[in-house]
Design a protein around this motif. Structure first.
Motif, PDB file in Angstrom:
ATOM      1  N   TYR A  10      14.012  -2.010  64.775  1.00  0.00           N
ATOM      2  CA  TYR A  10      13.100  -1.146  65.513  1.00  0.00           C
ATOM      3  C   TYR A  10      11.995  -1.994  66.119  1.00  0.00           C
ATOM      4  CZ  TYR A  10       9.878  -1.378  61.513  1.00  0.00           C
ATOM      5  OH  TYR A  10       9.042  -1.813  60.507  1.00  0.00           O
ATOM      6  N   ALA A  11      11.411  -1.440  67.152  1.00  0.00           N
ATOM      7  CA  ALA A  11      10.269  -2.074  67.803  1.00  0.00           C
ATOM      8  C   ALA A  11       9.315  -0.967  68.218  1.00  0.00           C
ATOM      9  CB  ALA A  11      10.712  -2.874  69.021  1.00  0.00           C
ATOM     10  N   ALA A  12       8.032  -1.251  68.154  1.00  0.00           N
ATOM     11  CA  ALA A  12       7.014  -0.289  68.572  1.00  0.00           C
ATOM     12  C   ALA A  12       5.889  -1.036  69.266  1.00  0.00           C
ATOM     13  CB  ALA A  12       6.471   0.469  67.358  1.00  0.00           C
ATOM     14  N   ILE A  13       5.357  -0.405  70.272  1.00  0.00           N
ATOM     15  CA  ILE A  13       4.214  -0.959  70.989  1.00  0.00           C
ATOM     16  C   ILE A  13       3.023  -0.049  70.707  1.00  0.00           C
ATOM     17  CG2 ILE A  13       3.223  -1.488  73.249  1.00  0.00           C
ATOM     18  CD1 ILE A  13       6.147  -1.924  74.217  1.00  0.00           C
ATOM     19  N   VAL A  14       1.922  -0.647  70.286  1.00  0.00           N
ATOM     20  CA  VAL A  14       0.700   0.102  70.007  1.00  0.00           C
ATOM     21  C   VAL A  14      -0.359  -0.374  70.997  1.00  0.00           C
ATOM     22  CG1 VAL A  14      -1.062   0.663  68.289  1.00  0.00           C
ATOM     23  CG2 VAL A  14       1.303   0.243  67.566  1.00  0.00           C
ATOM     24  N   GLU A  15      -0.822   0.554  71.822  1.00  0.00           N
ATOM     25  CA  GLU A  15      -1.880   0.251  72.783  1.00  0.00           C
ATOM     26  C   GLU A  15      -3.115   1.035  72.378  1.00  0.00           C
ATOM     27  OE1 GLU A  15      -0.676   0.098  77.039  1.00  0.00           O
ATOM     28  OE2 GLU A  15       1.194   0.908  76.242  1.00  0.00           O
ATOM     29  N   TYR A  16      -4.264   0.374  72.393  1.00  0.00           N
ATOM     30  CA  TYR A  16      -5.492   1.061  72.014  1.00  0.00           C
ATOM     31  C   TYR A  16      -6.685   0.410  72.693  1.00  0.00           C
ATOM     32  CZ  TYR A  16      -5.468  -2.765  68.602  1.00  0.00           C
ATOM     33  OH  TYR A  16      -5.409  -3.995  68.007  1.00  0.00           O
ATOM     34  N   LYS A  25      -3.091  -4.511  73.026  1.00  0.00           N
ATOM     35  CA  LYS A  25      -1.681  -4.122  72.926  1.00  0.00           C
ATOM     36  C   LYS A  25      -1.036  -4.977  71.853  1.00  0.00           C
ATOM     37  CE  LYS A  25       1.995  -3.099  76.178  1.00  0.00           C
ATOM     38  NZ  LYS A  25       2.454  -3.298  77.552  1.00  0.00           N
ATOM     39  N   ARG A  26      -0.426  -4.323  70.884  1.00  0.00           N
ATOM     40  CA  ARG A  26       0.273  -5.056  69.826  1.00  0.00           C
ATOM     41  C   ARG A  26       1.675  -4.501  69.691  1.00  0.00           C
ATOM     42  NH1 ARG A  26      -3.203  -5.428  64.599  1.00  0.00           N
ATOM     43  NH2 ARG A  26      -1.292  -6.401  63.885  1.00  0.00           N
ATOM     44  N   GLN A  27       2.574  -5.367  69.280  1.00  0.00           N
ATOM     45  CA  GLN A  27       3.954  -4.959  69.108  1.00  0.00           C
ATOM     46  C   GLN A  27       4.409  -5.318  67.705  1.00  0.00           C
ATOM     47  OE1 GLN A  27       6.663  -5.943  72.248  1.00  0.00           O
ATOM     48  NE2 GLN A  27       8.387  -6.042  70.834  1.00  0.00           N
ATOM     49  N   ILE A  28       5.194  -4.429  67.148  1.00  0.00           N
ATOM     50  CA  ILE A  28       5.809  -4.706  65.854  1.00  0.00           C
ATOM     51  C   ILE A  28       7.317  -4.550  66.010  1.00  0.00           C
ATOM     52  CG2 ILE A  28       3.839  -4.007  64.452  1.00  0.00           C
ATOM     53  CD1 ILE A  28       5.285  -1.332  63.982  1.00  0.00           C
ATOM     54  N   ASN A  29       8.072  -5.301  65.235  1.00  0.00           N
ATOM     55  CA  ASN A  29       9.517  -5.136  65.200  1.00  0.00           C
ATOM     56  C   ASN A  29      10.035  -5.663  63.874  1.00  0.00           C
ATOM     57  OD1 ASN A  29       9.483  -7.965  65.755  1.00  0.00           O
ATOM     58  ND2 ASN A  29       9.482  -7.493  67.924  1.00  0.00           N
ATOM     59  N   GLU A  30      11.127  -5.102  63.471  1.00  0.00           N
ATOM     60  CA  GLU A  30      11.665  -5.434  62.156  1.00  0.00           C
ATOM     61  C   GLU A  30      13.133  -5.017  62.104  1.00  0.00           C
ATOM     62  OE1 GLU A  30      11.673  -7.218  58.908  1.00  0.00           O
ATOM     63  OE2 GLU A  30       9.613  -6.826  59.486  1.00  0.00           O
ATOM     64  N   ILE A  31      13.834  -5.561  61.159  1.00  0.00           N
ATOM     65  CA  ILE A  31      15.202  -5.135  60.855  1.00  0.00           C
ATOM     66  C   ILE A  31      15.185  -4.598  59.427  1.00  0.00           C
ATOM     67  CG2 ILE A  31      17.587  -5.853  60.505  1.00  0.00           C
ATOM     68  CD1 ILE A  31      17.125  -8.041  62.590  1.00  0.00           C
ATOM     69  N   VAL A  32      15.734  -3.402  59.245  1.00  0.00           N
ATOM     70  CA  VAL A  32      15.781  -2.788  57.921  1.00  0.00           C
ATOM     71  C   VAL A  32      17.163  -2.198  57.677  1.00  0.00           C
ATOM     72  CG1 VAL A  32      13.303  -2.261  57.800  1.00  0.00           C
ATOM     73  CG2 VAL A  32      14.852  -0.599  58.806  1.00  0.00           C
ATOM     74  N   TYR A  33      17.496  -2.028  56.413  1.00  0.00           N
ATOM     75  CA  TYR A  33      18.747  -1.370  56.036  1.00  0.00           C
ATOM     76  C   TYR A  33      18.397   0.080  55.760  1.00  0.00           C
ATOM     77  CZ  TYR A  33      23.244  -0.580  53.789  1.00  0.00           C
ATOM     78  OH  TYR A  33      24.488  -0.120  53.475  1.00  0.00           O
ATOM     79  N   ILE A  42       9.718   4.759  59.402  1.00  0.00           N
ATOM     80  CA  ILE A  42       9.137   3.448  59.111  1.00  0.00           C
ATOM     81  C   ILE A  42       8.422   2.893  60.340  1.00  0.00           C
ATOM     82  CG2 ILE A  42       9.704   1.037  58.569  1.00  0.00           C
ATOM     83  CD1 ILE A  42      12.053   2.218  56.836  1.00  0.00           C
ATOM     84  N   ALA A  43       9.055   2.987  61.498  1.00  0.00           N
ATOM     85  CA  ALA A  43       8.455   2.457  62.725  1.00  0.00           C
ATOM     86  C   ALA A  43       7.134   3.160  63.039  1.00  0.00           C
ATOM     87  CB  ALA A  43       9.422   2.614  63.896  1.00  0.00           C
ATOM     88  N   LEU A  44       7.102   4.476  62.934  1.00  0.00           N
ATOM     89  CA  LEU A  44       5.867   5.212  63.210  1.00  0.00           C
ATOM     90  C   LEU A  44       4.792   4.869  62.192  1.00  0.00           C
ATOM     91  CD1 LEU A  44       4.196   7.234  64.770  1.00  0.00           C
ATOM     92  CD2 LEU A  44       5.314   9.074  63.480  1.00  0.00           C
ATOM     93  N   SER A  45       5.166   4.796  60.938  1.00  0.00           N
ATOM     94  CA  SER A  45       4.205   4.472  59.889  1.00  0.00           C
ATOM     95  C   SER A  45       3.613   3.080  60.096  1.00  0.00           C
ATOM     96  CB  SER A  45       4.877   4.570  58.514  1.00  0.00           C
ATOM     97  OG  SER A  45       3.942   4.368  57.498  1.00  0.00           O
TER      98      SER A  45
END
Length: 146
Positions: A10-16, A25-33, A42-45
């Motif tokens: 998943y990937a998420a972009i947070v702009e504030y 602007k920050r981005q998060i991304n991760e791989i989860v099972y 998980i991505a929203l949290s």
């Protein structure tokens, strides 16, 4: 084995806007099972966890599962009912919902569909690349290279 669970990225972009008025602007991304719904939670949290001050938020996502349960204010009802539905059935993804509740508190959240086609395509491309890298790493590990 749960056939719906698999490695997902998943990937998420947070702009504030910071207190000094600067846009961040920050981005998060991760791989989860996980299942698709777990990944959305998980991505929203994780994205909400970036925000240190309570604020008005517009969340752009295409998960009817997450949006619907938050919009219908089911979270409070589930907690009061011991994480069970009105039919006394257990709620799926309780740990993910609990974590999301921690990160949602105090924010005023509105939902919209994914912000733009370009953003959605950019995130999809990044997720595909992450999964490709993970598959390569897994193959190297199986081949004894790691």
């Amino acid at each position: 084995m749960d056939v719906k669970r698999k490695y997902r990225a998943y990937a998420a972009i947070v702009e504030y806007i910071k207190q000094d008025g600067k846009h961040e602007k920050r981005q998060i991304n991760e791989i989860v099972y996980a299942t698709r719904n777990q990944v959305m939670l998980i991505a929203l949290s994780e994205a909400l966890g970036i925000l240190t001050k309570k604020c008005d938020i517009t969340v752009y996502m295409d998960s009817k599962y997450v949006q619907g349960n938050i919009r219908k204010e089911k979270l409070d009802k589930w907690q009061q009912n011991g994480w069970k539905t009105v039919r006394n059935e257990g709620i799926a993804n309780v740990e993910e919902w609990r974590e999301l509740i921690k990160n949602i508190k105090g924010h005023n959240i509105a939902f919209s569909n994914t912000k733009s086609y370009e953003d959605k395509e950019k995130l999809k491309k990044q997720v595909k690349e992450m999964m490709k890298q993970r598959e390569q790493w897994e193959q190297q590990r199986l081949d004894g290279g790691i």
